[in-house]
Design a protein around this motif. Structure first.
Motif, PDB file in Angstrom:
ATOM      1  N   THR A 199       0.822  -1.209   0.000  1.00 62.35           N
ATOM      2  CA  THR A 199       0.000   0.000   0.000  1.00 62.35           C
ATOM      3  C   THR A 199       0.856   1.258   0.000  1.00 62.35           C
ATOM      4  O   THR A 199       0.495   2.264  -0.619  1.00 62.35           O
ATOM      5  CB  THR A 199      -0.933   0.018   1.221  1.00 62.35           C
ATOM      6  OG1 THR A 199      -0.170  -0.199   2.415  1.00 62.35           O
ATOM      7  CG2 THR A 199      -2.010  -1.053   1.109  1.00 62.35           C
TER       8      THR A 199
ATOM      9  N   GLN B 218       1.781   4.185  -3.310  1.00 65.66           N
ATOM     10  CA  GLN B 218       1.697   5.638  -3.134  1.00 65.66           C
ATOM     11  C   GLN B 218       3.024   6.331  -3.414  1.00 65.66           C
ATOM     12  O   GLN B 218       3.074   7.376  -4.068  1.00 65.66           O
ATOM     13  CB  GLN B 218       1.243   5.958  -1.712  1.00 65.66           C
ATOM     14  CG  GLN B 218      -0.158   5.489  -1.375  1.00 65.66           C
ATOM     15  CD  GLN B 218      -0.492   5.721   0.084  1.00 65.66           C
ATOM     16  OE1 GLN B 218      -0.728   6.851   0.514  1.00 65.66           O
ATOM     17  NE2 GLN B 218      -0.494   4.648   0.863  1.00 65.66           N
TER      18      GLN B 218
ATOM     19  N   ASP C 216     -11.585  -6.915  -3.617  1.00 63.68           N
ATOM     20  CA  ASP C 216     -11.515  -5.834  -2.634  1.00 63.68           C
ATOM     21  C   ASP C 216     -10.098  -5.294  -2.501  1.00 63.68           C
ATOM     22  O   ASP C 216      -9.895  -4.075  -2.390  1.00 63.68           O
ATOM     23  CB  ASP C 216     -12.008  -6.328  -1.269  1.00 63.68           C
ATOM     24  CG  ASP C 216     -13.513  -6.513  -1.220  1.00 63.68           C
ATOM     25  OD1 ASP C 216     -14.198  -6.010  -2.132  1.00 63.68           O
ATOM     26  OD2 ASP C 216     -14.001  -7.161  -0.273  1.00 63.68           O
TER      27      ASP C 216
ATOM     28  N   LYS D  91      -9.265  -3.203  -5.527  1.00 63.64           N
ATOM     29  CA  LYS D  91      -9.928  -1.897  -5.455  1.00 63.64           C
ATOM     30  C   LYS D  91      -9.157  -0.971  -4.521  1.00 63.64           C
ATOM     31  O   LYS D  91      -8.998   0.233  -4.803  1.00 63.64           O
ATOM     32  CB  LYS D  91     -11.363  -2.046  -4.969  1.00 63.64           C
ATOM     33  CG  LYS D  91     -12.122  -0.717  -4.913  1.00 63.64           C
ATOM     34  CD  LYS D  91     -13.541  -0.886  -4.433  1.00 63.64           C
ATOM     35  CE  LYS D  91     -14.292   0.444  -4.470  1.00 63.64           C
ATOM     36  NZ  LYS D  91     -13.637   1.497  -3.665  1.00 63.64           N
ATOM     37  N   LEU D  92      -8.676  -1.490  -3.397  1.00 59.93           N
ATOM     38  CA  LEU D  92      -7.886  -0.683  -2.474  1.00 59.93           C
ATOM     39  C   LEU D  92      -6.643  -0.130  -3.166  1.00 59.93           C
ATOM     40  O   LEU D  92      -6.311   1.054  -3.022  1.00 59.93           O
ATOM     41  CB  LEU D  92      -7.486  -1.520  -1.257  1.00 59.93           C
ATOM     42  CG  LEU D  92      -6.513  -0.857  -0.274  1.00 59.93           C
ATOM     43  CD1 LEU D  92      -7.105   0.419   0.315  1.00 59.93           C
ATOM     44  CD2 LEU D  92      -6.128  -1.830   0.844  1.00 59.93           C
TER      45      LEU D  92
ATOM     46  N   ASP E 115      -7.595   2.668  -5.368  1.00 62.02           N
ATOM     47  CA  ASP E 115      -7.935   3.847  -4.577  1.00 62.02           C
ATOM     48  C   ASP E 115      -6.685   4.572  -4.087  1.00 62.02           C
ATOM     49  O   ASP E 115      -6.708   5.796  -3.889  1.00 62.02           O
ATOM     50  CB  ASP E 115      -8.799   3.458  -3.372  1.00 62.02           C
ATOM     51  CG  ASP E 115     -10.201   3.015  -3.761  1.00 62.02           C
ATOM     52  OD1 ASP E 115     -10.619   3.303  -4.907  1.00 62.02           O
ATOM     53  OD2 ASP E 115     -10.867   2.368  -2.930  1.00 62.02           O
ATOM     54  N   LEU E 116      -5.602   3.832  -3.898  1.00 64.53           N
ATOM     55  CA  LEU E 116      -4.354   4.427  -3.416  1.00 64.53           C
ATOM     56  C   LEU E 116      -3.508   5.016  -4.542  1.00 64.53           C
ATOM     57  O   LEU E 116      -2.469   5.613  -4.272  1.00 64.53           O
ATOM     58  CB  LEU E 116      -3.540   3.381  -2.651  1.00 64.53           C
ATOM     59  CG  LEU E 116      -4.140   2.927  -1.319  1.00 64.53           C
ATOM     60  CD1 LEU E 116      -3.347   1.753  -0.752  1.00 64.53           C
ATOM     61  CD2 LEU E 116      -4.191   4.069  -0.310  1.00 64.53           C
TER      62      LEU E 116
END
Length: 318
Positions: free
Chosen positions: A144, A148, A166, A169-170, A173-174
């Motif tokens: 994660t 970024q 899921d 998707k995370l 989103d990041l």
């Protein structure tokens, strides 16, 4: 004091709560009142004695804590474990003051996973603007943050992989540009397709087995694969030196403790940048859940089943 103590090697079942003596600081050490302890995948290897460094019994696991030292809010790396406890010892050079606006869980997400992502991109693969970056296990603690940071540092295309919708998707989103199923039958082809039909420049890999093999096969000219773990516990195929010539590729290993052998306190540079980014709201640590001390084995079970996302922490006060 209360702590998790391991007296025999094995799976999550060997993590038990015990009353143990409070540690006594030696020269150069500080005693930290622990408010939160970080939980890492490496802890599961230490519990079964399959880590890079051999474990010794009895053992209190945990290599990172957040807490207080004489009123200072700090996060620290521990030299010899001991984090799953109410108090822990750390050497002062591995203790970092926390700025306002950075909570304990965020700090714990940065000191191992964040520093790992920083080192992989800055030191191992030397990411250049415009390069494509594959981040495997992109919903995990390192993944994660790597998504970024790669995006913030100018990656041309960030390709995330994860095992569930899921988790994918995370990653999106990041900031990932595309997310694919790591279990796709032809991962090499999927990675190249996700990069617009071109071979990829950089892969950050910690799974092992066929994921490593197919990722290496997807590298383009002067592509680099940085290998920093083996969550599947499956060995990749042996790498033959002549095969690296085929596409002028490189394979780099990275183990965080080696950063302390570098001149110039690279770890402090990494932590300063990461903590500043977090304090400014430009870097997010994904909350993976908080566990009571007595539930440490549940945290290890979740990690080993690969059900988790983000950063897991332990509260030794409950």
């Amino acid at each position: 004091m209360r702590a998790i103590q391991i007296t025999e090697f094995g799976g999550p079942e060997v993590l038990t709560v015990a009353d143990v003596p409070e540690p006594v600081p030696g020269p150069g050490q500080v005693l930290i009142d622990v408010t939160k302890a970080g939980i890492n995948y490496a802890d599961t290897h230490q519990a079964e004695n399959s880590y890079l460094a051999a474990s010794k019994l009895p053992m209190i696991p945990g290599g990172e804590v957040a807490g207080t030292v004489g009123g200072r809010r700090v996060v620290a790396l521990l030299d010899d474990g001991g984090g799953y406890a109410e108090k822990a010892l750390a050497y002062e050079p591995a203790v970092y003051d926390l700025p306002d606006g950075v909570d304990d869980s965020t700090a714990l997400g940065l000191i191992v996973q964040g520093a790992t992502a920083w080192l992989l991109l800055r030191k191992s693969v030397h990411l250049e603007p415009g390069e494509s970056v594959v981040v495997h296990a992109a919903a995990g603690g390192v993944g994660t943050l790597a998504v970024q940071l790669a995006k913030a540092w100018g990656a041309g295309r960030v390709i995330a992989t994860a095992s569930s919708e899921d988790k994918r998707k995370l990653a999106l989103d990041l900031g990932a540009d595309v997310a694919i199923d790591v279990n796709t039958p032809d991962l090499k082809a999927a990675l190249i397709e996700a990069n617009g039909g071109k071979r990829v420049d950089v892969v950050l890999e910690m799974t092992g087995g066929t994921v490593t093999d197919q990722s290496l096969a997807a590298l383009g000219p002067f592509g680099r694969l940085a290998f920093y773990g083996m969550a599947s516990r499956e060995l990749p195929s042996p790498i033959q030196a002549p095969s690296l010539l085929k596409h002028s590729t490189a394979v780099i290993g990275m183990w965080l403790p080696h950063v302390f052998r570098l001149p110039g306190d690279v770890m402090r540079r990494a932590m300063t940048e990461l903590l500043d980014l977090a304090a400014e709201g430009r870097l997010k640590v994904v909350d993976g859940g908080e566990y009571a001390l007595a539930d440490a084995r549940l945290a290890h079970e979740a990690l080993r089943s690969r059900r988790t996302t983000g950063k897991l922490v332990l509260d030794p006060r409950r």
